[in-house]
Design a protein around this motif. Structure first.
Motif, PDB file in Angstrom:
ATOM      1  N   UNK A 137       0.852  -1.188   0.000  1.00 34.29           N
ATOM      2  CA  UNK A 137       0.000   0.000   0.000  1.00 34.29           C
ATOM      3  C   UNK A 137       0.889   1.240   0.000  1.00 34.29           C
ATOM      4  N   UNK A 138       0.973   1.915  -1.139  1.00 36.07           N
ATOM      5  CA  UNK A 138       1.830   3.099  -1.257  1.00 36.07           C
ATOM      6  C   UNK A 138       1.130   4.130  -2.134  1.00 36.07           C
ATOM      7  N   UNK A 139       1.030   5.348  -1.642  1.00 35.41           N
ATOM      8  CA  UNK A 139       0.571   6.476  -2.439  1.00 35.41           C
ATOM      9  C   UNK A 139       0.884   7.761  -1.680  1.00 35.41           C
ATOM     10  N   UNK A 140       0.585   8.888  -2.252  1.00 33.77           N
ATOM     11  CA  UNK A 140       0.907  10.162  -1.616  1.00 33.77           C
ATOM     12  C   UNK A 140       0.198  10.353  -0.270  1.00 33.77           C
ATOM     13  N   UNK A 141      -0.928   9.677  -0.078  1.00 40.09           N
ATOM     14  CA  UNK A 141      -1.664   9.796   1.185  1.00 40.09           C
ATOM     15  C   UNK A 141      -1.271   8.739   2.201  1.00 40.09           C
ATOM     16  N   UNK A 142      -0.518   7.737   1.765  1.00 42.14           N
ATOM     17  CA  UNK A 142      -0.090   6.672   2.682  1.00 42.14           C
ATOM     18  C   UNK A 142       1.334   6.267   2.323  1.00 42.14           C
ATOM     19  N   UNK A 143       2.288   6.773   3.114  1.00 44.05           N
ATOM     20  CA  UNK A 143       3.705   6.573   2.806  1.00 44.05           C
ATOM     21  C   UNK A 143       4.439   5.845   3.933  1.00 44.05           C
ATOM     22  N   UNK A 144       3.696   5.141   4.779  1.00 44.17           N
ATOM     23  CA  UNK A 144       4.340   4.452   5.898  1.00 44.17           C
ATOM     24  C   UNK A 144       5.312   3.373   5.433  1.00 44.17           C
TER      25      UNK A 144
END
Length: 325
Positions: free
Chosen positions: A188-195
């Motif tokens: 899960x990777x995107x500009x809103x979720x970068x953990x």
């Protein structure tokens, strides 16, 4: 199309992967927005014509109908199987029985056969564990996946969302026992979720693992104004639990501002960010309108400046872990 290596493997894939959860019988799962077979066919045709060779599905997508649509599309459109990279996944419940889910040896060996039957193919290029099964020993999972490869039913294996320490342990055990090593991580990777930038992506870069993010547009939130609703956003139960932080709104606004200055769509900017990030191989893009696919392809020609990257990333605030379960 300029193809890229999947991690340090020899497999070459298009830098855009077409996700096919969107193409299935919508009444056979939690995806009422899915396109039926006739409506989905033009997307496969457009993808192939553009040089996309990488397609991702899963056994659990609408009770296997996503795999069926994908297999028939490739056959009917005369796609060269040797040029394709077909990826599917195993883990979710495929029936009411206690062994019709998870990652037991029984489930893995049965589900690869079921997936191949639905795809009408002799093998898949990438066989992925959709999530980690805490009830099955890692050695059992790895040995079963190794047998799938040894039997010629898969060329490579991949994993999906989990904690970095869990993936590191899987890689260690594979090396220890001489099992087939994972070639990819679908996370899960995107500009809103970068953990994932904290531990998982550095681990993958260090170990030569390709990263193929799911939800690169944050369930579409990065592709539209913050307060705009869609049929999917109103019915997506999982997606409704994500991207609610106030910092998320500021990022979406930044995407909109950069897109306006560039004269391109928001989706192109959000996907161009992925292409600029070290370690990311190919975001998995879903498309229910042809412009979605056209935007994904156009994003490959956008090179964001350092200043634009800073504007897009600066509002980010830490998020709770999401997507591992």
């Amino acid at each position: 199309m300029k193809y890229v290596q999947l991690g340090k493997s020899g497999l070459r894939v298009s830098p855009i992967c077409l996700g096919t959860m969107t193409y299935a019988e919508g009444d056979k799962g939690n995806h009422p927005w899915a396109l039926d077979e006739k409506a989905s066919r033009p997307f496969y045709e457009r993808a192939l014509a553009a040089g996309i060779n990488f397609f991702d599905t899963a056994n659990v997508y609408s009770a296997g109908t996503s795999e069926e649509f994908l297999g028939r599309a490739m056959k009917d459109l005369g796609a060269d199987r040797d040029s394709l990279v077909i990826a599917t996944k195993v883990h979710g419940a495929m029936g009411p029985g206690p062994n019709q889910r998870g990652l037991s040896r029984k489930a893995i060996l049965q589900e690869i056969d079921n997936s191949l039957d639905r795809l009408q193919m002799d093998y898949v290029d990438l066989y992925q564990i959709h999530r980690l099964d805490p009830y099955v020993p890692m050695e059992e999972i790895l040995e079963a996946l190794d047998d799938v490869v040894s039997q010629g039913k898969a060329r490579y294996i991949g994993a999906s969302s989990m904690y970095a320490w869990q993936f590191a342990k899987l890689l260690y055990l594979a090396d220890l026992h001489g099992f087939t090593r994972f070639a990819s991580m679908q996370n899960h990777v995107n500009l809103l979720y970068r953990e994932e930038e904290r531990e998982m992506i550095p681990l993958c870069r260090d170990q030569g693992i390709g990263v193929i993010p799911w939800s690169p547009l944050a369930r579409g939130r990065l592709a539209r104004e913050w307060d705009t609703d869609t049929e999917r956003s109103e019915t997506d139960q999982f997606g409704s639990t994500l991207y609610l932080d106030d910092s998320d709104r500021r990022i979406v606004e930044a995407v909109g501002a950069v897109a306006k200055e560039r004269g391109v769509s928001r989706a192109q900017i959000a996907l161009a960010w992925h292409h600029a990030k070290p370690g990311i191989t190919a975001p998995i893009v879903g498309a229910t309108k042809m412009r979605h696919l056209d935007d994904a392809l156009a994003s490959l020609d956008i090179e964001l400046t350092d200043e634009e990257m800073k504007r897009l990333e600066e509002p980010y605030r830490p998020h709770a872990i999401a997507g591992h379960g």
